[in-house]
Design an enzyme around this catalytic site. Structure first.
Site, PDB file in Angstrom:
ATOM      1  N   TYR A 212       0.838  -1.199   0.000  1.00 48.71           N
ATOM      2  CA  TYR A 212       0.000   0.000   0.000  1.00 48.71           C
ATOM      3  C   TYR A 212       0.871   1.245   0.000  1.00 48.71           C
ATOM      4  O   TYR A 212       2.035   1.223   0.416  1.00 48.71           O
ATOM      5  CB  TYR A 212      -0.949   0.014   1.198  1.00 48.71           C
ATOM      6  N   CYS A 213       0.299   2.343  -0.515  1.00 51.77           N
ATOM      7  CA  CYS A 213       0.939   3.650  -0.489  1.00 51.77           C
ATOM      8  C   CYS A 213      -0.172   4.703  -0.427  1.00 51.77           C
ATOM      9  O   CYS A 213      -1.327   4.365  -0.164  1.00 51.77           O
ATOM     10  CB  CYS A 213       1.861   3.860  -1.690  1.00 51.77           C
ATOM     11  N   THR A 214       0.163   5.953  -0.681  1.00 51.66           N
ATOM     12  CA  THR A 214      -0.812   7.034  -0.512  1.00 51.66           C
ATOM     13  C   THR A 214      -1.993   6.909  -1.468  1.00 51.66           C
ATOM     14  O   THR A 214      -3.153   6.889  -1.053  1.00 51.66           O
ATOM     15  CB  THR A 214      -0.132   8.397  -0.732  1.00 51.66           C
ATOM     16  N   GLY A 216      -1.614   4.857  -4.661  1.00 58.70           N
ATOM     17  CA  GLY A 216      -1.503   3.664  -5.473  1.00 58.70           C
ATOM     18  C   GLY A 216      -0.374   3.631  -6.470  1.00 58.70           C
ATOM     19  O   GLY A 216       0.101   2.545  -6.844  1.00 58.70           O
ATOM     20  N   ILE A 243      -4.259   4.443   0.339  1.00 56.55           N
ATOM     21  CA  ILE A 243      -4.835   4.722   1.652  1.00 56.55           C
ATOM     22  C   ILE A 243      -6.037   5.655   1.532  1.00 56.55           C
ATOM     23  O   ILE A 243      -7.010   5.530   2.283  1.00 56.55           O
ATOM     24  CB  ILE A 243      -3.770   5.342   2.577  1.00 56.55           C
TER      25      ILE A 243
END
Length: 613
Positions: A212-214, A216, A243
């Site tokens: 996961y990241c901010t 995508g 997220i």
């Protein structure tokens, strides 16, 4: 049609799309026309493989932008993430650092810089990890302990969470599940992630990896890189929409704790019951606000320092050292300063008090009886200096003599000539009475970059009259000769190195910037820890993404008030934007095409150099 109050609210729009772009310049023209007509600000990055966009504006304008973009078949299936928020204050440091006061549209080589060094095999975006919706991602975490027993197809028993973000982002928010191990690479920037994956692949092999990241985009390349390792790395999944989409689906936070760091004026976004996960670097009390933009003195990474500690430490003139620099031993004491921040004379043991002029008065230094009473650097920094166009080592040394003298306790400057020897040219006076000076009284002039039609004047010392007035924008046409200059630098550094840093002035700064962009590839041939770019501009760096040059940098240039008639401040600011903002320091002055050797500019130069002592 009447505009509703809601539509006039401000918002931020994030989206990316990986697709083959058939005409980069046509798409650039579309974004330039569309965003300006809708008064949008922010960043648009266009590469041959897609687009990455973060823009802000009125909600009605952002919705119109979405409609306009969606009409292009290239953007079919794009996930447009639109959120309402307060309008940024253009006078705040946060808004300016995040680029939310202007619009920047650029054609780049990569949407996100995945690695600072060439990879043996670049990941294919078509091999990226499978997208999981927010609800699917949540379900996997919720049932993480049951996969082995229930025999769910496609999932190994072991589930791992992998955070693809930078360390300062993970410090204020992350996914947490006691049944699942979370791997935090603790990296300064995204380009460090491939090395971490290589070093920790044994932890990922055979596992169900949830990335996961901010929003995508960082998971796309990173998941593909993990899967490219072959057998044992097939089960890699990524949170679709990042997220941000997860918090929209689970407003109470779900398995996410803390706040989501974002790269716009909002700084961070939390759930309805977001807890404070971060702590102050100094007092260790709960704190998660990056708005003050406190940074590590050594690497310039964002750090958390609470309001009370900021006030207290400001009175003591304390510097901040991040966790990573402490781990690598960079938390060394810095050189104490005397008076206005400049040591004016050599200090010897057992001397009488000596008069020292400070910024506003004369003081007497007490007698020193022990070496411990003043800390001098164990060695000076060696800085290789690259002169400007139509200069030479001797003339540049003369122009920087005052600066070198005032930095003599910190640094040693080494000056070299560029490889391209220029012809002797003079501009005739209106009266045609003045003759050129005899060539034997003039030193040769050199350049790092030359015009495409340049012919070397190796031994010709005859003067030639210029056929036209000198063009202040001639630097824009001088784009050739880099390979020769690079080979020249490699040879000189092999003979006279090593060097801690490179300092370039004007065209020399352009050369230094070009070398910085290749820093990873040049490791072992041209090694340096920092660069100083004075009145700099970019040459042949159009494929560099915003913030993609991973090298601590100090940028010194004339402000608009200074009216540098050689290099416009906009060109220098454009060069700044190519360097990692987390380690870039800017000094703007009012004195034109020079390096000002006086306070407060001198103090800022010293502060930068002290990080590397």
């Amino acid at each position: 049609m009447m505009t509703t109050k809601h539509e006039e609210e401000y918002g931020v729009l994030l989206y990316y799309k990986y697709a083959t772009i058939p005409d980069l310049h046509h798409l650039h023209s579309f974004y330039d026309s569309n965003c300006h007509s809708l008064s949008l600000v922010g960043r648009v990055r266009i590469s041959p493989t897609g687009v990455n966009v973060t823009v802000g504006g009125k909600l009605s304008a952002l919705k119109k932008h979405i409609d306009d973009v969606s009409s292009n078949s290239l953007f079919e299936g794009t996930d447009f993430k639109l959120a309402s928020c307060s309008e940024p204050d253009s006078n705040t440091r946060v808004a300016n650092e995040c680029g939310f006061t202007t619009l920047s549209i650029r054609i780049v080589k990569e949407l996100v810089t995945f690695s600072s060094f060439p990879l043996l095999k670049s990941p294919e975006i078509s091999n990226a990890g499978k997208h999981l919706s927010a609800s699917e991602f949540h379900s996997v975490l919720q049932n993480a302990g049951n996969f082995g027993e229930t025999g769910k197809v496609g999932y190994p028993k072991k589930v791992m969470l992998l955070d693809a973000r930078n360390m300062y982002e993970t410090r204020i928010g992350k996914f947490q599940n006691p049944m699942v191990e979370t791997l935090d690479p603790e990296i300064r920037q995204y380009s460090d992630l491939p090395s971490w994956i290589d070093d920790n692949s044994h932890k990922l092999e055979g596992s169900c990896v949830l990335m996961y990241c901010t929003g995508g985009i960082r998971c796309e390349m990173a998941s593909s890189y993990i899967k490219s390792k072959g057998v044992g790395f097939e089960n890699v999944f990524q949170l679709y929409g990042g997220i941000q989409r997860y918090l929209e689906q689970f407003p109470d936070g779900g398995f996410f704790r803390g706040k989501n760091f974002v790269f716009d004026h909002r700084v961070s976004v939390g759930s309805s019951n977001a807890s404070i996960l971060g702590t102050c670097l100094l007092c260790d009390l709960p704190y998660d606000d990056y708005s003050p933009r406190c940074r590590c003195t050594h690497c310039r990474m964002l750090v958390l320092v609470c309001n009370n500690c900021q006030v207290y430490e400001m009175e003591k003139n304390t510097t901040y050292v991040c966790e990573l620099c402490k781990k690598t031993g960079n938390d060394v004491p810095l050189l104490p300063l005397i008076g206005s921040g400049e040591i004016e004379q050599e200090i010897s043991i057992g001397t009488e008090p000596e008069a020292v002029t400070t910024s506003n008065r004369t003081e007497c230094l007490p007698q020193l009886t022990r070496v411990e009473e003043i800390t001098m650097p164990s060695r000076k920094l060696r800085i290789l200096c690259l002169h400007g166009f139509r200069q030479n080592a001797s003339s540049f040394k003369g122009r920087t003599a005052s600066l070198a003298k005032k930095l003599k306790h910190f640094a040693e400057f080494i000056f070299i000539d560029a490889p391209h020897k220029l012809p002797f040219i003079y501009q005739p006076s209106l009266s045609q009475q003045i003759q050129p000076p005899p060539s034997n009284s003039c030193n040769s002039k050199f350049a790092w970059f030359v015009n495409p039609d340049f012919i070397s004047e190796s031994d010709n010392r005859d003067w030639n009259m210029s056929g036209c007035p000198f063009d202040p924008l001639q630097f824009m046409q001088q784009t050739e000769g880099f390979d020769t200059s690079l080979a020249h630098l490699k040879n000189l550094i092999a003979q006279t190195g090593p060097f801690d840093g490179l300092l370039g002035f004007s065209q020399g700064a352009a050369m230094t910037a070009s070398v910085s962009a290749l820093r990873g590839q040049l490791k072992g041939e041209i090694d340096f820890r920092f660069v100083i770019l004075c009145s700099g501009f970019a040459i042949n760096l159009s494929d560099q993404d915003l913030g993609s040059i991973d090298c601590p940098s100090l940028h010194i240039f004339g402000s608009e008030v200074g009216k540098d008639r050689q290099i416009a401040c906009e060109a220098s600011r454009e060069l700044v934007s190519l360097f990692d903002p987390g380690s870039a320091v800017i000094i703007e002055h009012e004195f034109g095409h020079i390096i000002p050797p006086r306070s407060p500019y001198l103090d800022k130069i010293k502060d930068f150099l002290k990080r590397f002592l």
